[in-house]
Write an enzyme that holds these catalytic residues in place. Structure first.
Site, PDB file in Angstrom:
ATOM      1  N   GLU A 166      44.127  44.360  49.244  1.00  0.00           N
ATOM      2  CA  GLU A 166      44.157  43.294  48.251  1.00  0.00           C
ATOM      3  C   GLU A 166      45.568  42.721  48.210  1.00  0.00           C
ATOM      4  O   GLU A 166      46.510  43.435  47.878  1.00  0.00           O
ATOM      5  CB  GLU A 166      43.812  43.815  46.848  1.00  0.00           C
ATOM      6  CG  GLU A 166      42.333  43.944  46.582  1.00  0.00           C
ATOM      7  CD  GLU A 166      41.834  45.331  46.923  1.00  0.00           C
ATOM      8  OE1 GLU A 166      42.510  46.290  46.543  1.00  0.00           O
ATOM      9  OE2 GLU A 166      40.794  45.448  47.584  1.00  0.00           O
ATOM     10  N   ASP A 175      47.491  43.769  33.815  1.00  0.00           N
ATOM     11  CA  ASP A 175      48.378  44.637  34.580  1.00  0.00           C
ATOM     12  C   ASP A 175      49.407  45.347  33.727  1.00  0.00           C
ATOM     13  O   ASP A 175      49.933  44.800  32.759  1.00  0.00           O
ATOM     14  CB  ASP A 175      49.081  43.827  35.666  1.00  0.00           C
ATOM     15  CG  ASP A 175      48.125  43.500  36.802  1.00  0.00           C
ATOM     16  OD1 ASP A 175      47.618  44.451  37.423  1.00  0.00           O
ATOM     17  OD2 ASP A 175      47.864  42.310  37.048  1.00  0.00           O
TER      18      ASP A 175
END
Ligand code: PLP
Lengths: 253, 423
Positions: free
Chosen positions: A45, A56
């Site tokens: 990714e 995140d």
């Protein structure tokens, strides 16, 4: 056949790595990809950095901020990836937030992905309903698989719905958490992995968030098809650079 | 002369008007400028959230209208607004200000709300919502600290745990409000990511909600965020225009002013002041944004002028961003307007032309704030001063009736006033 589907059909526990494009240095993207493939990683990714990465934790926030400071842009990422298929053949997924894609133009973004042979996209903040109503056609036209997330809180009904829309795999978020928590997996995760596996979904399952070492990789993949490591890889990269990649990957499996 | 009792009755009426009158907060008919059933205002709104937040937001979406319609909710909400917040707030005819600008200016005195701003209307509503959803832990973001204080206040009132995320930079700028929150029992957590201001505090609150999906309710402080937040917050703030209608009727014999004016950060005080006028086209809607050091200075928060359509904090709306889709840092002398986006309702008011958008610089706002002190004996919040500053340039007719939402008081801004004017 799409490289992701091909890879998933290989019947092994897949190890996938996430890293942020433009970090540590602006032009590291292709070098990192090459090293990862050489070390035996099954899929990657590529994180397109965003100023406000809601899902995140601190590690990926910091790498994203640094990458943007280095000058990373959507346009530049596609330039960097222009000839990547001459040297890298594992499946490549772009993972990012929806706003940069929206500004680039969804159609244009997908077209560029196809040009550089990207296989799929993970866009955590593009909701299922919006995708189906407005963007599914465009993704399909350019041969891109859209990967959806599920979490321990996702209802069974919605998991079925996501399963029916998914084409590549389902990204199983390991716990109620942003990326980068590394407390290890306990009973709770274990039973969540089992519960989802026992649903016998059509889509293969790949676990992400909170996987940092061999132990958590084993736990995550016991009932699933593979796992994704992000923050732990980025931490290693900050500390050891390219030289650490191969031994890090070997330490996982 | 208005009968003082009328006001009493109108407060009681609001209990039922929310359910029964044409202004009902549950009314969804004939809405061109309000939210549709999919959570959009025109092309703006929606819920662009990571799957991790889906269960929380979906729980809220499925329940918020139902809960708000419960009689016990209505009763508790309106009793608290009356006895605790001090509503209705006065609609005050500003005589000397009106003389100066040769028009009729009314001030809706949200500055007189408990805690000093309109923010508490929303936090009262949301804390009652949270309780009915069985939540025990409350999180919030704050910029200037006004919303943080309003949240800490209602958490103290209800005995719920309260965690407020605040940019590290803002914690240093707004020390008195940090102290207030602590006195009220809240934990203030510094947001150290990104630019360390309001947008980052919001990111941190959202991350906390991802990490605590079951027991926690996120009290967003403005008409921003994923659907149903913009609509829910607007409904809680709609008490402002509900009261304006009744009060203006008493004073002027008409419910509708010619113009309603409010400053827009995220847009909650403006949403409240505009709410019951959205579909009444003869009422002009004026939204005032912070131009900072000037719209083209590179240090501005004038989102309608500088923003493009994008996604911020789960909502599709206008936001300030680079060509590459990175969200940029705004500037305003008032921390409450220092936000790179604007609520989707306002984005639609702008795009559709229903609203008139004016931007006011730091300097213009500061002068207007001081002018209100001198002419009316009211020290306004610097946010509200932006709304007051339009009279220097935007001319009105002598018999125009204009309602300015005075969203907050200036106590929290004394430091800024002192430094700016060398007081
Ligand atoms: C007094 C006051 N007015 C206005 C605002 C701006 O918020 P909104 O646009 O949501 O009303 C704030 C925010 O802190 C505030 O404290």
């Amino acid at each position: 056949m799409n490289r992701i589907k091909q890879k998933l059909s290989e019947n092994k526990k897949l190890l996938s790595i996430y890293f942020t494009a433009g970090y540590p240095k602006l032009d590291d993207t292709v070098e990192i990809l090459q090293q990862l493939e050489k070390s035996g990683v099954d899929m990657v990714e590529i994180g397109l950095p965003f100023s406000d990465p809601l899902a995140d934790g601190p590690t990926i926030q910091a790498s994203s901020q640094e990458a943007l400071k280095n000058g990373m842009t959507t346009d530049l990422l596609f330039q960097q990836l222009k000839d990547v298929r001459k040297i890298v053949s594992i499946p490549l997924i772009i993972m990012g937030y929806f706003n940069p894609m929206l500004q680039f133009g969804v159609e244009n973004f997908c077209k560029k992905c196809a040009e550089v042979s990207i296989d799929g996209l993970i866009l955590p903040d593009l909701p299922l309903a919006e995708y189906e109503e407005h963007y599914a056609e465009i993704f399909k036209k350019h041969g891109l698989l859209n990967i959806f997330l599920i979490t321990p809180q996702t209802s069974e009904e919605r998991i079925r719905q996501i399963d029916n829309t998914s084409e590549g795999f389902i990204y199983m978020v390991s716990s109620a958490s942003v990326t980068g928590s590394s407390d290890g997996f306990g009973k709770e995760q274990e039973s969540y992995f089992e519960r989802i596996a026992s649903m016998k979904l059509n889509s293969p399952l790949i676990v992400g968030f909170g996987i940092s070492d061999s132990k958590s990789f084993q736990q995550a993949t016991k009932h699933t098809n593979g796992a994704i490591i992000g923050s732990a890889f980025i931490k290693m990269l900050s500390e050891k650079g390219f030289a650490g990649i191969s031994s890090f990957i070997k330490s996982i499996r | 002369m208005a009968n003082p009792n009328t006001t009493q009755y109108s407060i009681l009426n609001t209990q039922y008007s929310i359910l029964n009158t044409q202004y009902s907060i549950l009314n969804t008919q004939n809405m061109n400028y309000n939210v549709n059933e999919k959570g959009y205002y025109g092309e703006f709104g929606g819920a662009y959230i990571p799957e991790m937040l889906y269960p929380n937001v979906e729980e809220l979406r499925q329940n918020y209208l139902k809960v708000m319609a419960e009689e016990s909710f209505q009763k508790e909400f309106h009793e608290l607004l009356k006895d605790y917040v001090g509503r209705p707030t006065p609609l005050y005819f500003a005589k000397r200000l009106s003389e100066k600008y040769n028009t009729k200016i009314y001030l809706k005195r949200e500055d007189l709300c408990h805690t000093g701003a309109h923010k508490v209307n929303n936090t009262i509503g949301q804390i009652l919502m949270a309780k009915r959803l069985g939540k025990t832990r409350i999180i919030a973001e704050t910029g200037a600290g006004q919303h943080g204080v309003a949240t800490a206040t209602v958490c103290a009132l209800m005995g719920l745990e309260c965690i407020v995320f605040m940019g590290d930079v803002d914690i240093k700028r707004q020390a008195p409000n940090v102290a207030r929150m602590k006195m009220l029992g809240a934990k203030v957590v510094p947001a150290t990511s990104g630019s360390k201001t309001l947008k980052d505090a919001t990111n941190e609150a959202i991350r906390d909600w991802i990490n605590n999906p079951v027991d926690t309710h996120y009290i967003i402080g403005s008409v921003v965020g994923p659907h149903p937040y913009p609509d829910m917050v607007a409904r809680f703030q709609s008490v402002v225009s509900e009261e304006i209608k009744l009060q203006l009727n008493e004073k002027e014999g008409r419910e509708n002013p010619d113009f309603v004016v409010a400053c827009v950060g995220g847009g909650s005080n403006a949403a409240g002041a505009f709410y019951h006028y959205l579909e009444t086209l003869e009422v002009g809607i004026i939204a005032v944004e912070a131009a900072g050091k000037g719209v083209d200075s590179g240090e501005s928060a004038a989102t309608s002028a500088l923003g493009k359509v994008g996604i911020i904090h789960g909502s599709k709306t206008l936001l300030m961003q680079t060509a590459d889709g990175q969200i940029t840092e705004p500037h305003s002398i008032s921390a409450g307007l220092d936000y790179p986006g604007v609520g989707p309702m306002h984005a639609n008011l702008f795009a559709s032309g229903r609203g008139e958008f004016i931007s006011i610089t730091d300097d213009e706002a500061m002068e207007a704030g001081l002018e209100l002190c001198k002419l009316e004996g009211i020290i306004p919040a610097i946010e509200s001063s932006h709304a007051l500053a339009i009279f220097e340039n935007r001319k009105f007719k002598k018999d125009d009736v204009i309602v300015v939402n005075l969203s907050g008081r200036g106590d929290k801004d004394l430091d800024t006033y002192i430094k700016y004017f060398n007081l």
